[in-house]
Every structure is written in structure tokens, then in C-alpha cells.
Motif scaffolding. Sequence first.
Motif, PDB file in Angstrom:
ATOM      1  N   PHE A  19      46.043  17.717  13.401  1.00  0.00           N
ATOM      2  CA  PHE A  19      45.888  19.091  13.861  1.00  0.00           C
ATOM      3  C   PHE A  19      46.972  19.983  13.271  1.00  0.00           C
ATOM      4  O   PHE A  19      46.705  21.102  12.793  1.00  0.00           O
ATOM      5  N   GLY A  20      48.223  19.498  13.287  1.00  0.00           N
ATOM      6  CA  GLY A  20      49.334  20.288  12.755  1.00  0.00           C
ATOM      7  C   GLY A  20      49.195  20.588  11.277  1.00  0.00           C
ATOM      8  O   GLY A  20      49.441  21.713  10.831  1.00  0.00           O
ATOM      9  N   VAL A  21      48.772  19.590  10.496  1.00  0.00           N
ATOM     10  CA  VAL A  21      48.610  19.784   9.048  1.00  0.00           C
ATOM     11  C   VAL A  21      47.501  20.788   8.759  1.00  0.00           C
ATOM     12  O   VAL A  21      47.648  21.672   7.900  1.00  0.00           O
ATOM     13  N   LEU A  22      46.371  20.676   9.472  1.00  0.00           N
ATOM     14  CA  LEU A  22      45.254  21.591   9.238  1.00  0.00           C
ATOM     15  C   LEU A  22      45.619  23.022   9.625  1.00  0.00           C
ATOM     16  O   LEU A  22      45.278  23.975   8.907  1.00  0.00           O
ATOM     17  N   VAL A  23      46.298  23.175  10.760  1.00  0.00           N
ATOM     18  CA  VAL A  23      46.714  24.517  11.177  1.00  0.00           C
ATOM     19  C   VAL A  23      47.672  25.121  10.156  1.00  0.00           C
ATOM     20  O   VAL A  23      47.564  26.300   9.787  1.00  0.00           O
ATOM     21  N   ALA A  24      48.636  24.302   9.689  1.00  0.00           N
ATOM     22  CA  ALA A  24      49.590  24.796   8.692  1.00  0.00           C
ATOM     23  C   ALA A  24      48.885  25.198   7.399  1.00  0.00           C
ATOM     24  O   ALA A  24      49.198  26.240   6.809  1.00  0.00           O
ATOM     25  N   ALA A  25      47.922  24.380   6.957  1.00  0.00           N
ATOM     26  CA  ALA A  25      47.203  24.702   5.726  1.00  0.00           C
ATOM     27  C   ALA A  25      46.422  26.001   5.870  1.00  0.00           C
ATOM     28  O   ALA A  25      46.410  26.835   4.956  1.00  0.00           O
ATOM     29  N   LEU A  26      45.771  26.193   7.016  1.00  0.00           N
ATOM     30  CA  LEU A  26      45.006  27.418   7.238  1.00  0.00           C
ATOM     31  C   LEU A  26      45.921  28.628   7.348  1.00  0.00           C
ATOM     32  O   LEU A  26      45.649  29.696   6.789  1.00  0.00           O
ATOM     33  N   TYR A  27      47.039  28.470   8.053  1.00  0.00           N
ATOM     34  CA  TYR A  27      47.960  29.589   8.249  1.00  0.00           C
ATOM     35  C   TYR A  27      48.636  29.998   6.944  1.00  0.00           C
ATOM     36  O   TYR A  27      48.740  31.187   6.629  1.00  0.00           O
ATOM     37  N   LEU A  28      49.080  29.018   6.173  1.00  0.00           N
ATOM     38  CA  LEU A  28      49.818  29.319   4.945  1.00  0.00           C
ATOM     39  C   LEU A  28      48.911  29.771   3.814  1.00  0.00           C
ATOM     40  O   LEU A  28      49.391  30.327   2.820  1.00  0.00           O
ATOM     41  N   SER A  29      47.619  29.542   3.924  1.00  0.00           N
ATOM     42  CA  SER A  29      46.702  29.955   2.864  1.00  0.00           C
ATOM     43  C   SER A  29      45.838  31.133   3.289  1.00  0.00           C
ATOM     44  O   SER A  29      44.771  31.358   2.734  1.00  0.00           O
ATOM     45  N   THR A  30      46.296  31.905   4.273  1.00  0.00           N
ATOM     46  CA  THR A  30      45.548  33.090   4.677  1.00  0.00           C
ATOM     47  C   THR A  30      45.581  34.133   3.576  1.00  0.00           C
ATOM     48  O   THR A  30      46.406  34.074   2.664  1.00  0.00           O
ATOM     49  N   ASP A  31      44.726  35.122   3.680  1.00  0.00           N
ATOM     50  CA  ASP A  31      44.613  36.148   2.649  1.00  0.00           C
ATOM     51  C   ASP A  31      45.921  36.906   2.457  1.00  0.00           C
ATOM     52  O   ASP A  31      46.258  37.328   1.360  1.00  0.00           O
ATOM     53  N   VAL A  32      46.703  37.063   3.530  1.00  0.00           N
ATOM     54  CA  VAL A  32      47.960  37.794   3.412  1.00  0.00           C
ATOM     55  C   VAL A  32      48.939  37.038   2.529  1.00  0.00           C
ATOM     56  O   VAL A  32      49.682  37.617   1.743  1.00  0.00           O
ATOM     57  N   ASN A  33      48.945  35.704   2.625  1.00  0.00           N
ATOM     58  CA  ASN A  33      49.910  34.919   1.873  1.00  0.00           C
ATOM     59  C   ASN A  33      49.487  34.685   0.429  1.00  0.00           C
ATOM     60  O   ASN A  33      50.321  34.691  -0.468  1.00  0.00           O
ATOM     61  N   VAL A  34      48.187  34.427   0.194  1.00  0.00           N
ATOM     62  CA  VAL A  34      47.796  34.020  -1.151  1.00  0.00           C
ATOM     63  C   VAL A  34      47.824  35.163  -2.152  1.00  0.00           C
ATOM     64  O   VAL A  34      47.755  34.933  -3.346  1.00  0.00           O
ATOM     65  N   ARG A  35      47.970  36.392  -1.690  1.00  0.00           N
ATOM     66  CA  ARG A  35      47.927  37.499  -2.633  1.00  0.00           C
ATOM     67  C   ARG A  35      49.278  37.747  -3.295  1.00  0.00           C
ATOM     68  O   ARG A  35      49.384  38.543  -4.220  1.00  0.00           O
TER      69      ARG A  35
END
Length: 331
Positions: free
Chosen positions: A219-235
Motif C-alpha cells: 500500500f505504501g509503495v503504491l501510494v508513494a508512486a501515485l503521489y510522486l507521479s502526479t501531474d504537478v510533479n511530472v511537469r
Amino acid sequence: MVGMVGSSALLIVISILGPCAKLVAILAIPLVLPFTTNASYPSKASRKRVFEHGLDTKRPLVPYKLLLTAMIHGASFGSLILFVQLYPDSGSTLLFNALWFLVGMLFVFVLVFLFRRDYNSLIYRCSLPCIALGLLLVCLQGFGIMVGCSLIALGYAFLHVVMCGVCAYLVRQFDIPTLWVLCLTTLFFAMGQVVGVVLIGVGIAKGVSLNVLAATGLFGVLVAALYLSTDVNVRYGWGIVRPSESIEENAAIPSAVRLLATERNLTTRESEVIALAAQGMARKEIASALVLSEDTIKSHVRHAYAKLGISSKQELIELVQGKAARKRRGE
């Protein structure tokens, strides 16, 4: 050399301490090092460039995305060590892990040079999902533990290679001391390793089943992956860099177009059309290159211009070139 001698001496001192003192030292050192590392950072200008998430952002914050990724990297390694200690039959040995490193490097090579993936894709869509899948299989126990540990080892090795590439990019692009970048990321890697080992160790001591521990990690890894790869971060920042390209290529027209596309929510096809138009290609040439009709190209250009707030090809060229120039300067 001085750092190696110092770290070796510190390890010797820690090894002769008692169990309680050793635990306190292991937990305290990662908490103290950020302040000494922060004090030794070179200059305010360089600090601003590396701490910002991107070119035009107004938030000069600590690069939490990179540091959290380093912590997850360390936590996966700490979890793997503990799983191997608890289940010696999981098949994870020194030779076994070395082979996974070779496999991980092979996957990195394929994804970087054949599929031209950027760092965001390599980390948050490849390595972390691989670690998460490994944790899911560990939940199944039995034969799943061996396969799960193998996938965790693969994800860890893959992430290790990619993080080395990220550090090398930061050093070269922003002229930051190599020692500073490596110390900071290694520090958070060590903190993640300690957190992973301590949390799992405490859970086992409290009688929590391996299924629950692995599911929590998943759960922690999936949440971190989703949070860190949001549109705000990837731009912004290093995440959109493609390691298969040189720094000059990453800083030029293709990279500038990718930044604009993410900032203004352009579609993939609109981005492709704009990238070619920014190089001065006519509508007919773009249609031929993308195997589309001229009417389709005209429609994509019209929608892209509206999103970018421009009305002509000259404005587009000036916009893209200005973005590329700011990236070269590290602004």
C-alpha cells in the motif's frame, strides 16, 4: 578518500558499541547528517536551481520528490534484507542478487535506449510497480515468497541504477559537487533502510503476520508512486529528462515542448505536431511525417495554439525557444 576513511572509522566505532547504543547511533546519525550536509552546500544560486522542482515554478522547496524516492529505495532494500533473514529458503543469496542487478541493468538499457523512457517513467511506472508486485506475492507466502523477493530485488536493482543516473544528471547539469549529491541521496537511502527494517522488525515482535506487513508495504509503495507521479510533479525538473539524450538535447526543443505540453495539458498528438511546427516545418511536411491528413494537422494546431495562448507559428517558435533557453540557464 577522507569520506571513506571517516565512514570506515564510524562503522568501527558503532560495531563495538552495545546493542542499545548501536541502535541509538544508527537512528541518530541519519538525523544529524542533513544539517551538516546542508551547511556545506556551495552557493545560494546553485541551491535554488537544484531545490526547485522546475523551470518556472515559484516554490523553491526541498526536492522532496528525489529524497522520498531515495527513502523508498532504501526501505525496499531494508525489507528485502529482513525477508531474507526471516526466510533463508527464499533463494536470495549474494550471487542471486548480483544476477538480479545484471537483469535490472539490462531492463534499464532496453527502456532507456530502445523505448527512450524518461526518469519519471523509469522510477514510478517501472521500478516501484515491480517492488509492489513483489510485496503482493510475498503476501501469498509459500512459493510466492521466493518469487516476491526476486521481484523486490529486481525492482531495487533497477531503481538503484536509475537513481545513479539521476545523481549524475544533477551533478553535470547544475554544477553541484558530486559529494553533496551522493551524500544527500545516500543519507535518505540509509534512513529509508532503517525505517523499513525497524517497522517490519517491530511488527514481527508485536506478532503481526507477514501478510499484513507485506500488504502495508504494498500500500505504501503504491501510494508513494501515485503521489510522486502526479501531474504537478511530472511537469518539472529532472523527472522529464530522458537519459538516452545528452543534456544539450534535453535542454533544447524536444524537452521544451514536453514541458509546455505538460504545463498546458496538450494531448500526445498535439505535442507531436507542435514539436515539428516549432522546428519550422510546414503543415504538409508535418502531415507527411505523422501520416495524417492536413485537415487533422490543422485541427491539432488550432487546439494547441488555444491552449498555449498564441495565434501564429512565429509566436510558437519564440515560446519554445524561450523555454529551451531558460532550461539551458537552469532558471
